[in-house]
Scaffold this motif. Structure first.
Motif, PDB file in Angstrom:
ATOM      1  N   LEU A  22       0.935  -1.570  -0.313  1.00  6.40           N
ATOM      2  CA  LEU A  22      -0.211  -0.254  -0.188  1.00  6.40           C
ATOM      3  C   LEU A  22       0.508   1.356   0.086  1.00  6.40           C
ATOM      4  O   LEU A  22       1.676   1.899   0.780  1.00  6.40           O
ATOM      5  CB  LEU A  22      -1.192   0.143   1.169  1.00  6.40           C
ATOM      6  CG  LEU A  22      -2.334   1.220   1.288  1.00  6.40           C
ATOM      7  CD1 LEU A  22      -3.166   0.671   0.553  1.00  6.40           C
ATOM      8  CD2 LEU A  22      -2.803   0.416   2.422  1.00  6.40           C
ATOM      9  N   ASP A  23       0.415   2.218  -1.039  1.00  7.12           N
ATOM     10  CA  ASP A  23       1.513   3.068  -0.826  1.00  7.12           C
ATOM     11  C   ASP A  23       0.914   4.523   0.197  1.00  7.12           C
ATOM     12  O   ASP A  23      -0.354   5.215  -0.146  1.00  7.12           O
ATOM     13  CB  ASP A  23       1.092   4.132  -2.180  1.00  7.12           C
ATOM     14  CG  ASP A  23       2.040   5.234  -2.386  1.00  7.12           C
ATOM     15  OD1 ASP A  23       2.092   6.081  -1.775  1.00  7.12           O
ATOM     16  OD2 ASP A  23       2.142   5.410  -4.027  1.00  7.12           O
ATOM     17  N   ILE A  43     -12.024   4.763  -3.737  1.00  5.54           N
ATOM     18  CA  ILE A  43     -12.240   4.456  -3.776  1.00  5.54           C
ATOM     19  C   ILE A  43     -11.610   3.210  -3.695  1.00  5.54           C
ATOM     20  O   ILE A  43     -10.397   2.880  -4.195  1.00  5.54           O
ATOM     21  CB  ILE A  43     -13.240   3.282  -5.856  1.00  5.54           C
ATOM     22  CG1 ILE A  43     -14.084   4.239  -5.998  1.00  5.54           C
ATOM     23  CG2 ILE A  43     -12.959   1.795  -5.948  1.00  5.54           C
ATOM     24  CD1 ILE A  43     -13.471   5.366  -7.096  1.00  5.54           C
ATOM     25  N   PHE A  44     -11.625   2.053  -2.611  1.00  6.95           N
ATOM     26  CA  PHE A  44     -10.917   0.891  -2.212  1.00  6.95           C
ATOM     27  C   PHE A  44     -11.377  -0.492  -2.772  1.00  6.95           C
ATOM     28  O   PHE A  44     -12.159  -0.668  -2.310  1.00  6.95           O
ATOM     29  CB  PHE A  44     -11.188   1.328  -0.498  1.00  6.95           C
ATOM     30  CG  PHE A  44     -10.116   2.797  -0.153  1.00  6.95           C
ATOM     31  CD1 PHE A  44      -8.746   2.550   0.120  1.00  6.95           C
ATOM     32  CD2 PHE A  44     -11.462   3.183   0.640  1.00  6.95           C
ATOM     33  CE1 PHE A  44      -8.690   3.930   0.530  1.00  6.95           C
ATOM     34  CE2 PHE A  44     -10.957   4.785   1.851  1.00  6.95           C
ATOM     35  CZ  PHE A  44      -9.243   4.661   1.128  1.00  6.95           C
ATOM     36  N   LEU A  45     -10.477  -1.165  -3.237  1.00  7.03           N
ATOM     37  CA  LEU A  45     -10.916  -1.792  -4.061  1.00  7.03           C
ATOM     38  C   LEU A  45      -9.836  -3.270  -2.815  1.00  7.03           C
ATOM     39  O   LEU A  45      -8.361  -3.326  -2.576  1.00  7.03           O
ATOM     40  CB  LEU A  45      -9.929  -2.117  -5.095  1.00  7.03           C
ATOM     41  CG  LEU A  45     -11.514  -1.188  -6.518  1.00  7.03           C
ATOM     42  CD1 LEU A  45     -10.941  -1.422  -7.090  1.00  7.03           C
ATOM     43  CD2 LEU A  45     -12.473  -1.559  -5.955  1.00  7.03           C
ATOM     44  N   GLY A  46     -10.388  -4.841  -3.127  1.00  6.68           N
ATOM     45  CA  GLY A  46      -9.395  -5.597  -2.874  1.00  6.68           C
ATOM     46  C   GLY A  46     -10.362  -6.117  -1.519  1.00  6.68           C
ATOM     47  O   GLY A  46     -11.448  -6.372  -1.326  1.00  6.68           O
ATOM     48  N   PRO A  47      -9.569  -8.062  -1.601  1.00  8.64           N
ATOM     49  CA  PRO A  47     -10.488  -8.757  -0.823  1.00  8.64           C
ATOM     50  C   PRO A  47     -10.672  -8.425   0.397  1.00  8.64           C
ATOM     51  O   PRO A  47     -10.468  -7.452   1.707  1.00  8.64           O
ATOM     52  CB  PRO A  47      -9.143  -9.438  -0.571  1.00  8.64           C
ATOM     53  CG  PRO A  47      -8.406  -9.233  -0.874  1.00  8.64           C
ATOM     54  CD  PRO A  47      -8.190  -7.926  -1.581  1.00  8.64           C
ATOM     55  N   PRO A  48     -11.188  -9.164   0.944  1.00  6.34           N
ATOM     56  CA  PRO A  48     -11.829  -9.531   2.425  1.00  6.34           C
ATOM     57  C   PRO A  48     -10.187  -9.466   3.639  1.00  6.34           C
ATOM     58  O   PRO A  48      -9.688 -10.206   3.410  1.00  6.34           O
ATOM     59  CB  PRO A  48     -12.173 -10.719   3.135  1.00  6.34           C
ATOM     60  CG  PRO A  48     -13.071 -11.154   1.698  1.00  6.34           C
ATOM     61  CD  PRO A  48     -12.164 -10.196   1.122  1.00  6.34           C
ATOM     62  N   GLY A  49     -10.720  -8.286   4.479  1.00  8.66           N
ATOM     63  CA  GLY A  49     -10.223  -8.250   5.372  1.00  8.66           C
ATOM     64  C   GLY A  49      -8.338  -7.613   5.463  1.00  8.66           C
ATOM     65  O   GLY A  49      -7.986  -6.960   5.933  1.00  8.66           O
ATOM     66  N   ILE A 171      -5.646  -2.923  -3.074  1.00  5.77           N
ATOM     67  CA  ILE A 171      -4.777  -2.988  -1.729  1.00  5.77           C
ATOM     68  C   ILE A 171      -4.834  -4.571  -2.097  1.00  5.77           C
ATOM     69  O   ILE A 171      -5.995  -5.637  -2.520  1.00  5.77           O
ATOM     70  CB  ILE A 171      -5.393  -2.828  -0.014  1.00  5.77           C
ATOM     71  CG1 ILE A 171      -6.007  -1.508  -0.323  1.00  5.77           C
ATOM     72  CG2 ILE A 171      -4.933  -3.288   0.521  1.00  5.77           C
ATOM     73  CD1 ILE A 171      -6.965  -1.315   0.912  1.00  5.77           C
ATOM     74  N   LYS A 172      -3.781  -5.064  -1.923  1.00  2.00           N
ATOM     75  CA  LYS A 172      -3.521  -6.593  -2.540  1.00  2.00           C
ATOM     76  C   LYS A 172      -3.111  -7.575  -1.047  1.00  2.00           C
ATOM     77  O   LYS A 172      -2.840  -8.305  -1.919  1.00  2.00           O
ATOM     78  CB  LYS A 172      -2.563  -6.827  -3.745  1.00  2.00           C
ATOM     79  CG  LYS A 172      -3.068  -6.213  -5.453  1.00  2.00           C
ATOM     80  CD  LYS A 172      -2.252  -6.510  -6.619  1.00  2.00           C
ATOM     81  CE  LYS A 172      -3.310  -5.998  -7.483  1.00  2.00           C
ATOM     82  NZ  LYS A 172      -2.479  -4.461  -7.894  1.00  2.00           N
ATOM     83  N   GLY A 173      -2.719  -6.914  -0.578  1.00  2.00           N
ATOM     84  CA  GLY A 173      -2.217  -7.671   0.582  1.00  2.00           C
ATOM     85  C   GLY A 173      -3.287  -9.173   1.385  1.00  2.00           C
ATOM     86  O   GLY A 173      -4.237  -9.064   0.906  1.00  2.00           O
TER      87      GLY A 173
END
Ligand code: ADP
Ligand code: MG
Length: 183
Positions: A22-23, A43-49, A171-173
């Motif tokens: 994350l930047d 816009i915040f995109l990404g998997p749960p949590g 967010i890819k983490g």
């Protein structure tokens, strides 16, 4: 005091070291709230949590502390409100979701919506476009929104307005909820 928040957390509670992709500077830059003054969207995109709601909540709190009007909701509740007002023949103009400086719509994409609801959501986005700011969080990539909202033309029209003046944070983490629980 803002109603509708799932929890109260600030950006100070956010551990950037857990989400190294994350930047941090880009995120911290949002907290000067210039995107709200400029009527832009986030816009915040990404998997749960991964922290989408946490970031939305902390931006809403910061804006509230700065004296701005805030409306926090999830997609499911927003659709219910929009439908009620539509069925009652009210255009929604006096509503928090219409007039707040910042509206956060959490969890877009968790539940599918009908074509008619999709139209109501479009009108909501179109009404706020270039007038006030909207934060959206979603677990679905934009490419998957069409399936979710049934009508590709409307989805294109929604994204066109939403993305015109926007910061998209992918967010890819890993899930913070599963922290320490995975081998
Ligand atoms: P989602 O992306 O599914 O919306 P949340 O933002 O609600 O996830 O995060 C899930 C939980 O983990 C929340 O309690 C949130 O405060 C916490 N959390 C997520 N990411 C972080 C982080 N980087 N540092 C501290 N807490 C975090
Ligand atoms: Mg969430």
């Amino acid at each position: 005091k803002i109603s509708g928040l799932p929890y109260i957390k600030s950006i100070d509670d956010f551990d950037f070291s857990f989400q190294p992709g994350l930047d941090k500077q880009k995120i911290m830059g949002l907290f000067d709230l210039s995107f709200i003054r400029e009527k832009g969207n986030v816009i915040f995109l990404g998997p749960p949590g991964v922290g989408k709601t946490h970031l939305g909540v902390s931006l809403a709190l910061k804006a509230c502390q700065s004296g701005m009007s805030i409306y926090f909701t999830n997609m499911e509740d927003l659709i219910i409100k929009l439908r009620k007002d539509h069925e009652a023949g009210k255009p929604g103009k006096g509503r928090g979701y219409y007039k707040s400086s910042l509206v956060v719509v959490d969890e877009v994409g968790y539940t599918p919506i009908t074509r008619e609801e999709c139209n109501l959501f479009f009108r909501f986005i179109a009404n706020r476009y270039e007038k006030s700011s909207t934060i959206v969080t979603s677990n679905k990539a934009f490419g998957d929104w069409t399936e979710l909202f049934h009508d590709p033309i409307i989805v294109t029209a929604i994204l066109d307005r939403l993305l015109h003046h926007s910061a998209v944070i992918n967010i890819k983490g890993n899930s913070y909820r599963l922290k320490g629980k995975k081998p």
